[in-house]
Each structure stands twice: as C-alpha cells, then as structure tokens.
Scaffold this motif. Structure first.
Motif, PDB file in Angstrom:
ATOM      1  N   GLY A 205       4.680  -2.106  13.578  1.00 60.49           N
ATOM      2  CA  GLY A 205       3.541  -1.413  12.975  1.00 60.49           C
ATOM      3  C   GLY A 205       2.322  -1.442  13.872  1.00 60.49           C
ATOM      4  N   TRP A 206       1.203  -1.008  13.299  1.00 57.28           N
ATOM      5  CA  TRP A 206      -0.045  -0.849  14.054  1.00 57.28           C
ATOM      6  C   TRP A 206      -0.602  -2.194  14.505  1.00 57.28           C
ATOM      7  N   ALA A 207      -1.068  -2.223  15.766  1.00 60.58           N
ATOM      8  CA  ALA A 207      -1.608  -3.454  16.355  1.00 60.58           C
ATOM      9  C   ALA A 207      -3.010  -3.188  16.894  1.00 60.58           C
TER      10      ALA A 207
ATOM     11  N   ALA B  10      -3.715   8.188  16.100  1.00 62.42           N
ATOM     12  CA  ALA B  10      -2.457   8.945  16.107  1.00 62.42           C
ATOM     13  C   ALA B  10      -2.145   9.501  14.718  1.00 62.42           C
ATOM     14  N   CYS B  11      -2.810   8.989  13.710  1.00 63.77           N
ATOM     15  CA  CYS B  11      -2.432   9.272  12.320  1.00 63.77           C
ATOM     16  C   CYS B  11      -3.298  10.386  11.719  1.00 63.77           C
ATOM     17  N   PRO B  12      -2.671  11.491  11.285  1.00 63.03           N
ATOM     18  CA  PRO B  12      -3.457  12.590  10.708  1.00 63.03           C
ATOM     19  C   PRO B  12      -4.139  12.212   9.402  1.00 63.03           C
TER      20      PRO B  12
ATOM     21  N   ARG C  28       8.435  -2.926   5.311  1.00 67.10           N
ATOM     22  CA  ARG C  28       9.136  -1.669   5.566  1.00 67.10           C
ATOM     23  C   ARG C  28       8.176  -0.686   6.200  1.00 67.10           C
ATOM     24  N   THR C  29       8.712   0.456   6.647  1.00 63.75           N
ATOM     25  CA  THR C  29       7.875   1.530   7.154  1.00 63.75           C
ATOM     26  C   THR C  29       8.280   2.811   6.443  1.00 63.75           C
ATOM     27  N   ALA C  30       7.591   3.906   6.767  1.00 58.61           N
ATOM     28  CA  ALA C  30       7.929   5.192   6.146  1.00 58.61           C
ATOM     29  C   ALA C  30       9.384   5.557   6.405  1.00 58.61           C
ATOM     30  N   LEU C  31       9.946   5.058   7.503  1.00 54.74           N
ATOM     31  CA  LEU C  31      11.327   5.407   7.845  1.00 54.74           C
ATOM     32  C   LEU C  31      12.335   4.826   6.848  1.00 54.74           C
TER      33      LEU C  31
ATOM     34  N   ASN D  21      -8.800   0.587  -0.852  1.00 52.39           N
ATOM     35  CA  ASN D  21      -8.003   1.797  -1.026  1.00 52.39           C
ATOM     36  C   ASN D  21      -7.270   2.113   0.286  1.00 52.39           C
ATOM     37  N   ASN D  22      -6.012   2.534   0.195  1.00 54.37           N
ATOM     38  CA  ASN D  22      -5.287   2.954   1.400  1.00 54.37           C
ATOM     39  C   ASN D  22      -4.698   4.346   1.233  1.00 54.37           C
ATOM     40  N   GLU D  23      -5.382   5.170   0.460  1.00 52.86           N
ATOM     41  CA  GLU D  23      -4.946   6.556   0.250  1.00 52.86           C
ATOM     42  C   GLU D  23      -6.023   7.493   0.830  1.00 52.86           C
ATOM     43  N   SER D  24      -5.650   8.170   1.914  1.00 50.56           N
ATOM     44  CA  SER D  24      -6.636   8.963   2.666  1.00 50.56           C
ATOM     45  C   SER D  24      -7.331  10.024   1.819  1.00 50.56           C
ATOM     46  N   SER D  25      -6.593  10.667   0.912  1.00 43.68           N
ATOM     47  CA  SER D  25      -7.214  11.749   0.133  1.00 43.68           C
ATOM     48  C   SER D  25      -8.325  11.199  -0.761  1.00 43.68           C
TER      49      SER D  25
ATOM     50  N   TYR E 116       2.613  -1.094   5.520  1.00 44.15           N
ATOM     51  CA  TYR E 116       1.328  -1.432   6.133  1.00 44.15           C
ATOM     52  C   TYR E 116       0.752  -0.224   6.861  1.00 44.15           C
ATOM     53  N   SER E 117       0.299   0.748   6.063  1.00 43.40           N
ATOM     54  CA  SER E 117      -0.156   2.018   6.632  1.00 43.40           C
ATOM     55  C   SER E 117      -1.657   2.033   6.867  1.00 43.40           C
ATOM     56  N   VAL E 118      -2.077   2.971   7.700  1.00 39.53           N
ATOM     57  CA  VAL E 118      -3.483   3.324   7.840  1.00 39.53           C
ATOM     58  C   VAL E 118      -3.649   4.707   7.211  1.00 39.53           C
ATOM     59  N   PRO E 119      -4.825   5.056   6.742  1.00 41.02           N
ATOM     60  CA  PRO E 119      -6.071   4.296   6.775  1.00 41.02           C
ATOM     61  C   PRO E 119      -6.117   3.175   5.732  1.00 41.02           C
TER      62      PRO E 119
ATOM     63  N   VAL F  82       5.823  18.255   7.722  1.00 39.42           N
ATOM     64  CA  VAL F  82       6.268  17.926   9.089  1.00 39.42           C
ATOM     65  C   VAL F  82       7.025  16.595   9.102  1.00 39.42           C
ATOM     66  N   TYR F  83       6.588  15.660   8.271  1.00 42.85           N
ATOM     67  CA  TYR F  83       7.315  14.373   8.170  1.00 42.85           C
ATOM     68  C   TYR F  83       8.666  14.584   7.502  1.00 42.85           C
ATOM     69  N   ARG F  84       8.712  15.457   6.499  1.00 41.33           N
ATOM     70  CA  ARG F  84       9.989  15.732   5.823  1.00 41.33           C
ATOM     71  C   ARG F  84      10.999  16.333   6.800  1.00 41.33           C
TER      72      ARG F  84
ATOM     73  N   LYS G 287      11.237  10.565   1.176  1.00 44.13           N
ATOM     74  CA  LYS G 287      10.526  10.501  -0.110  1.00 44.13           C
ATOM     75  C   LYS G 287       9.379   9.522   0.023  1.00 44.13           C
ATOM     76  N   ARG G 288       8.222  10.042   0.376  1.00 41.52           N
ATOM     77  CA  ARG G 288       7.052   9.196   0.609  1.00 41.52           C
ATOM     78  C   ARG G 288       6.632   8.490  -0.668  1.00 41.52           C
ATOM     79  N   LYS G 289       6.457   7.172  -0.584  1.00 39.64           N
ATOM     80  CA  LYS G 289       6.019   6.411  -1.762  1.00 39.64           C
ATOM     81  C   LYS G 289       4.505   6.501  -1.909  1.00 39.64           C
ATOM     82  N   ASP G 290       4.023   6.349  -3.125  1.00 42.50           N
ATOM     83  CA  ASP G 290       2.580   6.403  -3.357  1.00 42.50           C
ATOM     84  C   ASP G 290       1.876   5.220  -2.698  1.00 42.50           C
ATOM     85  N   SER G 291       0.644   5.439  -2.266  1.00 45.27           N
ATOM     86  CA  SER G 291      -0.159   4.369  -1.680  1.00 45.27           C
ATOM     87  C   SER G 291      -0.433   3.300  -2.738  1.00 45.27           C
ATOM     88  N   ALA G 292      -0.509   2.037  -2.301  1.00 42.75           N
ATOM     89  CA  ALA G 292      -0.541   0.921  -3.254  1.00 42.75           C
ATOM     90  C   ALA G 292      -1.946   0.552  -3.743  1.00 42.75           C
TER      91      ALA G 292
HETATM   92  N1  LIG Z   1      -0.570   8.219   1.716  1.00 40.37           N
HETATM   93  C1  LIG Z   1      -1.100   7.639   2.854  1.00 40.37           C
HETATM   94  C2  LIG Z   1      -0.145   7.819   4.039  1.00 40.37           C
HETATM   95  C3  LIG Z   1      -0.654   7.179   5.285  1.00 40.37           C
HETATM   96  C4  LIG Z   1       0.451   7.040   6.325  1.00 40.37           C
HETATM   97  O1  LIG Z   1       1.604   7.406   6.077  1.00 40.37           O
HETATM   98  N2  LIG Z   1       0.088   6.507   7.506  1.00 40.37           N
HETATM   99  C5  LIG Z   1       1.089   6.267   8.529  1.00 40.37           C
HETATM  100  C6  LIG Z   1       0.592   6.712   9.884  1.00 40.37           C
HETATM  101  S1  LIG Z   1       0.581   8.442  10.104  1.00 40.37           S
HETATM  102  C7  LIG Z   1       1.323   4.785   8.648  1.00 40.37           C
HETATM  103  O2  LIG Z   1       0.398   4.032   8.809  1.00 40.37           O
HETATM  104  N3  LIG Z   1       2.584   4.386   8.581  1.00 40.37           N
HETATM  105  C8  LIG Z   1       2.952   3.009   8.723  1.00 40.37           C
HETATM  106  C9  LIG Z   1       4.354   2.779   8.276  1.00 40.37           C
HETATM  107  O3  LIG Z   1       5.054   3.736   7.896  1.00 40.37           O
HETATM  108  O4  LIG Z   1       4.754   1.621   8.301  1.00 40.37           O
HETATM  109  C10 LIG Z   1      -2.422   8.295   3.099  1.00 40.37           C
HETATM  110  O5  LIG Z   1      -2.523   9.529   3.059  1.00 40.37           O
HETATM  111  O6  LIG Z   1      -3.382   7.578   3.318  1.00 40.37           O
END
Ligand SMILES: N[C@@H](CCC(=O)N[C@@H](CS)C(=O)NCC(=O)O)C(=O)O
Length: 296
Positions: A91-93, A50-52, A7-10, A156-160, A141-144, A205-207, A20-25
């Motif tokens: 997703g990201w390539a 591209a990713c803040p 899945r993606t954030a969408l 870890n995949n949680e930027s904070s 499959y998000s970054v970072p 902004v995502y909301r 409703k953003r899910k917590d990083s895994a």
């Molecule tokens: N909670 C994560 C969120 C990271 C995130 O949402 N990254 C987006 C890019 S801006 C992503 O990789 N999304 C992939 C997807 O939604 O499938 C963090 O802060 O590290």
C-alpha cells in the motif's frame, strides 16, 4: 486477502470476475455544531497524487483556498510492502523529497520522491498506520484520508464527501467562500450526472482494469465507452456537465479523463479510443486543466 485481514481493491471481486468496490469505512462529517467542527489547523488530508479520488479533494482544497487551513501529506506514488515478514499487504508509503528513489512492490521502475510530503502529524510510514491508529476494522487502507488532529482519528475516507465538506463547511476560513461547486439549484442535476458517471466512468475504468473474466471486462468496457459517447454529446451542447457553470461533477470527471490516455488505456485496457480523439472531451480536458486548482 492476507491472514491479518489487510486487503486492497484487488480483493474486492464478485463471483463472475467483476470488480465490486466496497463502501468507504469512515463517514463522519465536519460541520458546525457537530463533533468535528470546522477549525483552522485541526484537519489533515492524506493523499497520493496517483489517485483520482484523492486528487478531487486536493483540487477543491486549492480552489476554495484552504491550503493554510487544512494540512497535507502526499505519499509516494508506488505501493510498498507495509508489513514485511508479517503479511503480504502492499500500500501507500510516505517519503521525503530528498529520499532515494523507490521501485514498485514488484520491483519495477525507479520513482523519485520529489513530490512527496511526509507525515508530520503522526510520523506514519504507511497510510496503513493511520488506519491502525484509528482502530480500523475494514482492512482496506485507501486514500484520501481526512484526519482529525484533535481527536487523533480518521474523520472520513470517502472522497465524494470530503470534497463536499471542503466546498461548504469551511467557508468562514476559505479565501473563496463564494465558489460553490454544489449549488442548491443544480443539486438534482449534479446528483443525476454523478449517478451514471461514477459507475460507468470513474469506477468504470477500474471495473475494466480489475475484471478477472472476459465477460465482466466487456460489460464494463461497453458501459464505459457508451458513457464517454454520452458525455461527448453533452459537451457538444454546453461547456460543463451541468450547464454553463463548473460544478463538482466536472472535477470528478476530469480526474478520470486526465489519466485516461496516459494510464488507463494501457494499464486498465480501456483501449477502444483515446480521450484526445473525442473533439469535445479533448477541449473540455484542456479547459479544465487551465482552471486554477484543478491540475493534479
Ligand atoms: N471510495 C474511495 C476510494 C478511494 C480509493 O479507491 N483509493 C485507492 C487509490 S486510487 C486506494 O487508496 N487504494 C488502496 C487499496 O486498494 O488498498 C474514495 O472515493 O475516496
């Protein structure tokens, strides 16, 4: 969501059309004496510019002088089909600077690969492949992504949290050990700022952009612009969010503000005002842009 669970954030939507953003895994921590010890050459950071969220980590990595300590791969800025013929996930390539330009997964545009850094650690074609190697069950499959070369897994995949590890856990390997973006005397203040800047601006902004109902969009929109007014007021009194020193709260906010006028106003419909129309926010973004390490 696809049949494979990818899945993606969408796909992260509530019943009323709200994002409703899910917590990083993956939430392990690099620390002395722990399973993941701070070591030069052991860890690798995977990002998209591209990713803040990812760029927070790149900025702090540079500010702390960790470029020779932690490796880096940069994906192409567009999403691509990750398993053509198997599922619909995009997703990201990864790509190399000499590769031909890529269009988005919907066939739009043509974007060169000049800023890409391929995956020399795992030879992955997609960020999704890294999650597969790490036996992911979350399906997102998000970054970072902070990768451990020793145990061959995602740490870890949680930027904070990655940002904080770079700030404090690698100091013996850092060329800027005295720079502290989360100093003890300001922690309560920084936490309090993050607590409202994250939901209303960073995620706000995502909301706005991902809302699928007018009501959800208007709620996010109103909260976003109220928060920007609040920051504008704070910056009329002091140079940085937590006072007169730069902290992680500023790095986190900057990564959203620098993308706002160019991207979010159109793409996420955050179009009540541009950042350059707020005198204090405009000066603040220019100030941070000139801070070594932050442009991203
Ligand atoms: N909670 C994560 C969120 C990271 C995130 O949402 N990254 C987006 C890019 S801006 C992503 O990789 N999304 C992939 C997807 O939604 O499938 C963090 O802060 O590290």
């Amino acid at each position: 969501m696809s049949a494979t669970g990818a899945r993606t954030a969408l796909d992260e939507m509530g019943a009323k059309g709200e994002f409703k953003r899910k917590d990083s895994a993956f939430r392990d921590i690099v620390q002395k004496g722990g399973r993941f010890k701070p070591e030069a050459g052991r860890y690798h950071l995977y990002v998209s510019l591209a990713c803040p969220w990812a760029c927070r980590c790149v900025a702090v990595m540079h500010m702390k002088g960790l470029q020779d300590v932690v490796g880096l791969s940069v994906s192409h800025p567009t999403w691509q089909h990750t398993r053509p013929g198997q599922d619909e996930h995009c997703g990201w390539a990864f790509a190399s600077p000499g590769d031909p330009p890529l269009s988005s997964s919907t066939g739009q545009g043509s974007f060169d690969c000049a800023d890409c850094i391929p995956d020399t650690v795992n030879g992955a074609k997609f960020v999704r492949d890294l999650y597969a190697l790490s036996h992911d069950t979350s399906g997102k499959y998000s970054v970072p992504v902070l990768w451990d070369k020793k145990e061959k897994c995602v740490v870890n995949n949680e930027s904070s949290e990655i940002l904080r590890m770079f700030n404090s856990e690698f100091n013996e390997l850092s060329s800027a050990p005295d720079l502290d973006l989360y100093p003890a005397d300001l922690r309560a203040k920084i936490d309090e700022i993050n607590d409202w800047v994250y939901p209303t601006i960073n995620n706000g902004v995502y909301r706005c952009g991902f809302a699928t109902s007018q009501e959800a969009y208007e709620t996010a929109f109103d909260e976003l612009f109220a928060a920007l007014d609040r920051v504008e007021g704070i910056l009329g009194q002091q140079r940085y969010l937590a006072g007169d020193v730069l902290t992680e709260a500023d790095i986190r906010l900057f990564m959203t503000l620098i993308r706002f006028d160019e991207v979010y106003v159109v793409y996420f419909k955050t179009n009540k005002a541009f950042i350059h129309e707020y005198p204090n926010l405009r000066g603040y973004v220019q100030d941070l842009y000139q801070t070594p390490g932050t442009p991203a």
